[in-house]
Enzyme design. Structure first.
Site, PDB file in Angstrom:
ATOM      1  N   GLU A   1       0.817  -1.222   0.000  1.00 49.44           N
ATOM      2  CA  GLU A   1       0.000   0.000   0.000  1.00 49.44           C
ATOM      3  C   GLU A   1       0.848   1.267   0.000  1.00 49.44           C
ATOM      4  O   GLU A   1       0.350   2.351  -0.303  1.00 49.44           O
ATOM      5  CB  GLU A   1      -0.960   0.009   1.196  1.00 49.44           C
ATOM      6  CG  GLU A   1      -1.906  -1.161   1.154  1.00 49.44           C
ATOM      7  CD  GLU A   1      -3.172  -0.984   1.990  1.00 49.44           C
ATOM      8  OE1 GLU A   1      -3.444   0.131   2.444  1.00 49.44           O
ATOM      9  OE2 GLU A   1      -3.877  -1.984   2.168  1.00 49.44           O
TER      10      GLU A   1
ATOM     11  N   TYR B   1      -2.897   4.673   7.423  1.00 52.40           N
ATOM     12  CA  TYR B   1      -2.183   3.401   7.595  1.00 52.40           C
ATOM     13  C   TYR B   1      -0.974   3.330   6.662  1.00 52.40           C
ATOM     14  O   TYR B   1       0.161   3.116   7.104  1.00 52.40           O
ATOM     15  CB  TYR B   1      -3.116   2.208   7.336  1.00 52.40           C
ATOM     16  CG  TYR B   1      -2.367   0.904   7.117  1.00 52.40           C
ATOM     17  CD1 TYR B   1      -1.678   0.291   8.153  1.00 52.40           C
ATOM     18  CD2 TYR B   1      -2.329   0.300   5.849  1.00 52.40           C
ATOM     19  CE1 TYR B   1      -0.969  -0.889   7.949  1.00 52.40           C
ATOM     20  CE2 TYR B   1      -1.624  -0.880   5.636  1.00 52.40           C
ATOM     21  CZ  TYR B   1      -0.937  -1.467   6.683  1.00 52.40           C
ATOM     22  OH  TYR B   1      -0.233  -2.631   6.474  1.00 52.40           O
TER      23      TYR B   1
HETATM   24  P1  NAD Z   1      -2.506  -7.761  12.800  1.00 53.81           P
HETATM   25  O1  NAD Z   1      -3.216  -6.477  13.060  1.00 53.81           O
HETATM   26  O2  NAD Z   1      -3.288  -9.015  12.643  1.00 53.81           O
HETATM   27  O3  NAD Z   1      -1.449  -8.033  13.971  1.00 53.81           O
HETATM   28  C1  NAD Z   1      -0.613  -7.038  14.485  1.00 53.81           C
HETATM   29  C2  NAD Z   1       0.021  -7.566  15.765  1.00 53.81           C
HETATM   30  O4  NAD Z   1       0.899  -6.549  16.277  1.00 53.81           O
HETATM   31  C3  NAD Z   1      -0.994  -7.863  16.880  1.00 53.81           C
HETATM   32  O5  NAD Z   1      -0.692  -9.084  17.500  1.00 53.81           O
HETATM   33  C4  NAD Z   1      -0.815  -6.699  17.859  1.00 53.81           C
HETATM   34  O6  NAD Z   1      -1.120  -7.044  19.193  1.00 53.81           O
HETATM   35  C5  NAD Z   1       0.660  -6.379  17.674  1.00 53.81           C
HETATM   36  N1  NAD Z   1       0.991  -4.997  18.025  1.00 53.81           N
HETATM   37  C6  NAD Z   1       0.323  -3.859  17.676  1.00 53.81           C
HETATM   38  N2  NAD Z   1       0.930  -2.795  18.184  1.00 53.81           N
HETATM   39  C7  NAD Z   1       2.016  -3.240  18.869  1.00 53.81           C
HETATM   40  C8  NAD Z   1       3.053  -2.608  19.591  1.00 53.81           C
HETATM   41  N3  NAD Z   1       3.088  -1.270  19.747  1.00 53.81           N
HETATM   42  N4  NAD Z   1       4.012  -3.383  20.144  1.00 53.81           N
HETATM   43  C9  NAD Z   1       3.983  -4.730  20.019  1.00 53.81           C
HETATM   44  N5  NAD Z   1       3.015  -5.385  19.349  1.00 53.81           N
HETATM   45  C10 NAD Z   1       2.053  -4.648  18.770  1.00 53.81           C
HETATM   46  O7  NAD Z   1      -1.592  -7.478  11.537  1.00 53.81           O
HETATM   47  P2  NAD Z   1      -1.150  -8.490  10.371  1.00 53.81           P
HETATM   48  O8  NAD Z   1      -2.180  -8.488   9.326  1.00 53.81           O
HETATM   49  O9  NAD Z   1      -0.688  -9.747  10.982  1.00 53.81           O
HETATM   50  O10 NAD Z   1       0.098  -7.682   9.797  1.00 53.81           O
HETATM   51  C11 NAD Z   1       1.415  -7.907  10.302  1.00 53.81           C
HETATM   52  C12 NAD Z   1       2.388  -7.011   9.558  1.00 53.81           C
HETATM   53  O11 NAD Z   1       2.321  -7.290   8.164  1.00 53.81           O
HETATM   54  C13 NAD Z   1       2.053  -5.517   9.689  1.00 53.81           C
HETATM   55  O12 NAD Z   1       3.263  -4.819   9.792  1.00 53.81           O
HETATM   56  C14 NAD Z   1       1.348  -5.166   8.392  1.00 53.81           C
HETATM   57  O13 NAD Z   1       1.542  -3.824   8.047  1.00 53.81           O
HETATM   58  C15 NAD Z   1       2.048  -6.102   7.420  1.00 53.81           C
HETATM   59  N6  NAD Z   1       1.276  -6.528   6.238  1.00 53.81           N
HETATM   60  C16 NAD Z   1       0.014  -7.053   6.398  1.00 53.81           C
HETATM   61  C17 NAD Z   1      -0.667  -7.522   5.260  1.00 53.81           C
HETATM   62  C18 NAD Z   1      -2.039  -8.137   5.373  1.00 53.81           C
HETATM   63  O14 NAD Z   1      -2.663  -8.397   4.343  1.00 53.81           O
HETATM   64  N7  NAD Z   1      -2.563  -8.406   6.555  1.00 53.81           N
HETATM   65  C19 NAD Z   1      -0.073  -7.426   4.002  1.00 53.81           C
HETATM   66  C20 NAD Z   1       1.208  -6.859   3.895  1.00 53.81           C
HETATM   67  C21 NAD Z   1       1.885  -6.425   5.033  1.00 53.81           C
HETATM   68  O1  DAU Z   2      -2.285  -4.658   0.525  1.00 53.85           O
HETATM   69  C1  DAU Z   2      -1.814  -5.070   1.769  1.00 53.85           C
HETATM   70  C2  DAU Z   2      -2.752  -4.598   2.847  1.00 53.85           C
HETATM   71  O2  DAU Z   2      -3.924  -5.413   2.748  1.00 53.85           O
HETATM   72  C3  DAU Z   2      -2.166  -4.669   4.249  1.00 53.85           C
HETATM   73  O3  DAU Z   2      -1.069  -3.800   4.329  1.00 53.85           O
HETATM   74  C4  DAU Z   2      -3.221  -4.291   5.300  1.00 53.85           C
HETATM   75  O4  DAU Z   2      -2.686  -4.447   6.588  1.00 53.85           O
HETATM   76  C5  DAU Z   2      -4.413  -5.222   5.121  1.00 53.85           C
HETATM   77  O5  DAU Z   2      -5.425  -4.875   6.026  1.00 53.85           O
HETATM   78  C6  DAU Z   2      -4.940  -5.155   3.686  1.00 53.85           C
HETATM   79  O6  DAU Z   2      -5.534  -3.854   3.419  1.00 53.85           O
HETATM   80  P1  DAU Z   2      -6.897  -3.712   2.576  1.00 53.85           P
HETATM   81  O7  DAU Z   2      -7.511  -2.416   2.908  1.00 53.85           O
HETATM   82  O8  DAU Z   2      -6.667  -4.030   1.142  1.00 53.85           O
HETATM   83  O9  DAU Z   2      -7.716  -4.964   3.221  1.00 53.85           O
HETATM   84  P2  DAU Z   2      -9.231  -5.113   3.698  1.00 53.85           P
HETATM   85  O10 DAU Z   2      -9.458  -6.555   3.966  1.00 53.85           O
HETATM   86  O11 DAU Z   2      -9.589  -4.138   4.751  1.00 53.85           O
HETATM   87  O12 DAU Z   2     -10.037  -4.726   2.375  1.00 53.85           O
HETATM   88  C7  DAU Z   2      -9.831  -5.442   1.165  1.00 53.85           C
HETATM   89  C8  DAU Z   2     -10.703  -4.758   0.114  1.00 53.85           C
HETATM   90  O13 DAU Z   2     -12.080  -5.009   0.421  1.00 53.85           O
HETATM   91  C9  DAU Z   2     -10.562  -3.249   0.073  1.00 53.85           C
HETATM   92  O14 DAU Z   2     -10.676  -2.802  -1.259  1.00 53.85           O
HETATM   93  C10 DAU Z   2     -11.746  -2.744   0.896  1.00 53.85           C
HETATM   94  C11 DAU Z   2     -12.803  -3.794   0.635  1.00 53.85           C
HETATM   95  N1  DAU Z   2     -13.754  -4.040   1.750  1.00 53.85           N
HETATM   96  C12 DAU Z   2     -13.253  -4.247   3.000  1.00 53.85           C
HETATM   97  C13 DAU Z   2     -14.112  -4.493   4.051  1.00 53.85           C
HETATM   98  C14 DAU Z   2     -13.569  -4.704   5.452  1.00 53.85           C
HETATM   99  C15 DAU Z   2     -15.116  -4.100   1.490  1.00 53.85           C
HETATM  100  O15 DAU Z   2     -15.556  -3.945   0.333  1.00 53.85           O
HETATM  101  N2  DAU Z   2     -15.951  -4.345   2.535  1.00 53.85           N
HETATM  102  C16 DAU Z   2     -15.511  -4.531   3.811  1.00 53.85           C
HETATM  103  O16 DAU Z   2     -16.359  -4.704   4.729  1.00 53.85           O
END
Ligand code: NAD
Ligand code: DAU
Length: 353
Positions: free
Chosen positions: A135, A159
């Site tokens: 992102e 974010y």
């Molecule tokens: P998540 O929100 O599920 O988990 C985040 C974790 O970090 C939680 O366990 C929370 O308790 C912990 N945390 C939050 N603040 C903290 C702090 N100040 N100190 C210590 N721990 C803390 O997130 P996720 O989806 O598992 O994402 C993990 C990493 O991957 C993030 O850095 C996110 O930006 C990155 N990322 C996520 C996605 C995705 O699709 N979910 C994609 C690309 C990158």
């Molecule tokens: O691209 C990587 C990112 O993907 C990570 O860095 C973020 O931590 C992770 O949360 C995710 O971000 P998105 O915003 O893409 O994910 P989310 O699941 O929130 O939404 C996916 C898509 O679906 C987005 O275009 C918004 C849409 N959406 C989401 C929700 C929660 C809906 O249409 N309805 C919903 O209720």
């Protein structure tokens, strides 16, 4: 030998810790603040495993991080900890600034002090791996090529702006102090332990509980989906073979519109757990107001990671989404646990008409 993982009780961090310990014996020190997104139940299978040390704490707590570094002498620190939900960053950006920017800065400072005092050989072998997102590159038009590592940063949400700031800090610690850093920028993950505020687990949960399946705007936004264990294998690959100072894009070559994703989930549920009235779960789809500043399209070009380090995803979207739906059907107790309490307040506020 050990590694420190931050945020290891969250979705990707927990999957990483579980995969790591399933594959080798190197201990993991898991530092997690346990925000609403952190859940110790994700790590329940490790409760008697001496290779896993869980510490509840904040990455911004410099003293605590310094103590852990002194005590465990890790060969690497992997930073997963973050506030991660775009919608929450819109309604309350402060926590994103605190953890993603200030927290990463404090963590880097503590790691720098530890690293600078290491003997030369250990210094060059040490790694700080920062887990980031696609992102940071902003939004693509329909015909634009997928994001490459050389794309400029153009974050559009609080974010992504906070993640971009943390990426820049990480980069600066290599260029200024020589800290051997690695950064991964990954696309949307999905799979087990995904908190049901995010699209895929929210839709599965809402479908099974007879609620609306909310699609923002026209549902034609595109995301590039990667099964979480493939992200974990990419991180292990970058940790082992990545060149310090390099960034690596991670993605599954699985671009889908949101509407396609939701329809696919409904099709699987229609077979795996048909509704009692015989109707399709698609009848629960509702178009709701759009996310402010909603990025239209993300797509990742992962060819650098594939060509230079030999990584490849094991799952296609078809295989990964089947496994994911199955996991949620088989783990309703986990879902019930995380959807109680504060979760309900978030859903009520976010989806109020
Ligand atoms: P998540 O929100 O599920 O988990 C985040 C974790 O970090 C939680 O366990 C929370 O308790 C912990 N945390 C939050 N603040 C903290 C702090 N100040 N100190 C210590 N721990 C803390 O997130 P996720 O989806 O598992 O994402 C993990 C990493 O991957 C993030 O850095 C996110 O930006 C990155 N990322 C996520 C996605 C995705 O699709 N979910 C994609 C690309 C990158
Ligand atoms: O691209 C990587 C990112 O993907 C990570 O860095 C973020 O931590 C992770 O949360 C995710 O971000 P998105 O915003 O893409 O994910 P989310 O699941 O929130 O939404 C996916 C898509 O679906 C987005 O275009 C918004 C849409 N959406 C989401 C929700 C929660 C809906 O249409 N309805 C919903 O209720």
């Amino acid at each position: 030998m050990s590694i420190i993982v931050t945020g290891g009780a969250g979705f990707i961090g927990a999957n990483f810790v579980l995969d790591w310990l399933a594959q080798n014996d190197e201990a993991v020190i898991n530092l997690d603040k346990l925000t609403y997104a952190g859940n110790r139940n994700n790590l329940r299978s490790l409760v008697d495993d001496a290779r896993h040390v869980f510490v509840q704490g904040d990455i911004a707590d410099a003293e605590l991080v310094a103590r852990l570094l002194r005590q465990y002498q890790p060969r690497a620190v992997l930073n997963f900890a973050a506030e991660s939900h775009v919608d929450r960053s819109i309604s309350g950006p402060e926590a994103f600034i605190q953890t993603n920017i200030v927290g990463t800065f404090r963590l880097l400072e503590a790691v720098r002090a530890y690293w600078q005092a290491l003997p030369e050989e250990e210094k060059s072998a040490f790694r700080f791996l920062h887990v980031s997102t696609d992102e940071v590159y902003g939004s693509l038009g329909t015909q634009d090529p997928a994001f490459k590592e050389s794309n400029p940063y153009e974050p559009n949400s609080p974010y992504s702006a906070s993640k971009a700031a943390s990426d820049h800090l990480v980069r600066a610690y290599l260029h200024t102090y020589g800290l051997p850093v690695l950064t991964t920028n990954c696309s949307n993950n999905y799979g087990p332990y995904h908190f049901p505020e995010k699209l895929i687990p929210l839709v599965i949960h809402n479908a099974l509980t007879g609620k609306a399946l909310p699609i923002y705007g026209d549902g034609q936004q595109v995301r590039d989906w990667l099964y979480v264990s493939d992200h974990c294998s990419a991180i292990r690959t970058v940790l082992k073979h990545g060149r310090p100072g390099e960034t690596y894009n991670v993605g599954g070559w699985n671009e889908k519109t949101n509407l396609d994703v939701v329809n696919t989930i409904c099709n699987i549920l229609d077979v795996e757990q048909p509704r009692v009235d015989g109707e399709s779960y698609k009848t629960q789809i509702v178009f709701v107001k759009d996310r402010p500043g909603h990025d239209r399209r993300y797509a990742i070009d992962a060819s650098k990671l594939e060509k230079e380090l030999g990584w490849k995803p094991a799952e296609t979207f078809d295989t990964g989404i089947q496994k994911t739906v199955r996991w949620y059907l088989d783990n309703q107790a986990w879902v019930d646990d995380v959807t109680s309490g504060a979760y309900r307040n978030w859903i009520q506020a976010q989806y109020a008409a």
